[in-house]
Design a protein around this motif. Sequence first.
Motif, mmCIF file in Angstrom:
data_model
loop_
_atom_site.group_PDB
_atom_site.id
_atom_site.type_symbol
_atom_site.label_atom_id
_atom_site.label_comp_id
_atom_site.label_asym_id
_atom_site.label_seq_id
_atom_site.Cartn_x
_atom_site.Cartn_y
_atom_site.Cartn_z
ATOM 1 N N ALA A 1 3.453 -0.227 -3.000
ATOM 2 C CA ALA A 1 2.591 -0.436 -4.091
ATOM 3 C C ALA A 1 3.075 0.433 -5.321
ATOM 4 O O ALA A 1 2.999 -0.453 -6.480
ATOM 5 N N ALA A 2 3.828 1.412 -5.118
ATOM 6 C CA ALA A 2 4.004 2.080 -6.467
ATOM 7 C C ALA A 2 4.862 3.258 -6.058
ATOM 8 O O ALA A 2 4.903 3.806 -5.095
ATOM 9 N N VAL A 3 5.790 3.530 -7.128
ATOM 10 C CA VAL A 3 6.824 4.550 -7.180
ATOM 11 C C VAL A 3 6.406 5.641 -8.196
ATOM 12 O O VAL A 3 6.464 5.206 -9.409
ATOM 13 N N VAL A 4 6.191 6.725 -7.913
ATOM 14 C CA VAL A 4 5.890 7.931 -8.923
ATOM 15 C C VAL A 4 6.933 8.669 -9.190
ATOM 16 O O VAL A 4 7.941 9.317 -8.040
ATOM 17 N N VAL A 5 7.941 8.619 -10.398
ATOM 18 C CA VAL A 5 8.974 9.506 -10.720
ATOM 19 C C VAL A 5 8.738 10.456 -11.697
ATOM 20 O O VAL A 5 8.060 9.908 -12.758
ATOM 21 N N GLU A 6 9.157 11.492 -11.658
ATOM 22 C CA GLU A 6 9.449 12.257 -12.884
ATOM 23 C C GLU A 6 10.696 12.535 -13.252
ATOM 24 O O GLU A 6 11.815 12.882 -12.373
ATOM 25 N N PRO A 7 11.109 11.881 -14.678
ATOM 26 C CA PRO A 7 12.528 11.939 -14.984
ATOM 27 C C PRO A 7 13.183 13.285 -14.925
ATOM 28 O O PRO A 7 14.536 13.426 -14.734
ATOM 29 N N THR B 1 0.943 -1.037 0.078
ATOM 30 C CA THR B 1 -0.106 0.108 -0.130
ATOM 31 C C THR B 1 0.976 1.444 -0.081
ATOM 32 O O THR B 1 0.283 2.387 -0.356
ATOM 33 N N ARG B 2 2.078 1.143 0.359
ATOM 34 C CA ARG B 2 2.932 2.105 0.466
ATOM 35 C C ARG B 2 3.246 2.977 -0.925
ATOM 36 O O ARG B 2 3.416 2.265 -2.010
ATOM 37 N N LEU B 3 3.039 4.261 -1.025
ATOM 38 C CA LEU B 3 3.447 4.974 -2.333
ATOM 39 C C LEU B 3 4.711 5.848 -2.090
ATOM 40 O O LEU B 3 4.802 6.591 -1.074
ATOM 41 N N ILE B 4 5.358 5.951 -3.072
ATOM 42 C CA ILE B 4 6.675 6.503 -3.095
ATOM 43 C C ILE B 4 6.741 7.554 -4.199
ATOM 44 O O ILE B 4 6.552 7.142 -5.250
ATOM 45 N N GLY B 5 7.201 8.945 -3.735
ATOM 46 C CA GLY B 5 7.124 9.948 -4.774
ATOM 47 C C GLY B 5 8.668 10.626 -4.534
ATOM 48 O O GLY B 5 9.571 10.142 -4.238
#
Length: 240
Positions: free
Chosen positions: A211-217, A133-137
């Motif tokens: 759960a997911a990693v959100v990355v902006e290049p 469930t953890r979200l990483i930004g």
Amino acid sequence: MKVNNLENFWMPFTNNTDFKADPRMIISAKGMYYTSSEGKKILDGTAGLWCVNAGHGHSKIIEAVTKAVNTLDYAPNFDFGHPDAYELSNRLSMQFPININHFFYTNSGSEAVDTALKIVLAYQRSRGKGTETRLIGCERGYYGVGFGVISVGGMVKNRMYFGSLLSGIDHIRHTHGSIKNPYSRGEVEHGAKLADDLERLVGLHDASTIAAVVVEPFATSTIPYSFMMKSSPALAALAL
Ligand SMILES: Cc1ncc(COP(=O)(O)O)c(C=O)c1O
């Protein structure tokens, strides 16, 4: 065009008091240029807010929008379908890499990223990984204005004002490098250590919770205004 009352419209991401003391009005746009209320042409170096990339008032877009509104201006997608949504999705699937082949439409980037976060949580649960469930930004990342995207994002003032936000979030460092990155071509040589941050967080929380990693290049919206002024005269012209 003179506006007599500036009181009732509340502008986002803007010091409204300062703006009202010295308003700058854009009254029309065509191609690459805006026209100000004083008749000054302004190069739109950012294509609106990155959303008018084909240019303002493009005849083919006007034609397509007019046709769409005349034919079917609105239809629900709850238990009803309409052919154009399927047609667009089919065409998009041909443009994207082969495994990106399902499309979900939203009204904005904020809603798109929030929806992606929700889809990923539902996906993990439905495949029996309900602990993920953890979200990483990213620090300084900007993904929009909703609570979910502000939580995963790293814009300090948003995080400061809107309190504890969603729980179970962590951040890797941002990719914006105002000293080393400007004017670099292709991929910059440094920065691999930023990816190591993710390994550190996996070590801290365990992969079974993520759960997911959100990355902006590369960073865009969150670049400080002073850097924007130095690095891009076109952006600066728009801002002024
Ligand atoms: C990377 C990124 N994600 C999401 C958003 C939010 O999009 P919107 O303003 O359409 O809600 C933006 C807007 O600038 C963005 O740059």
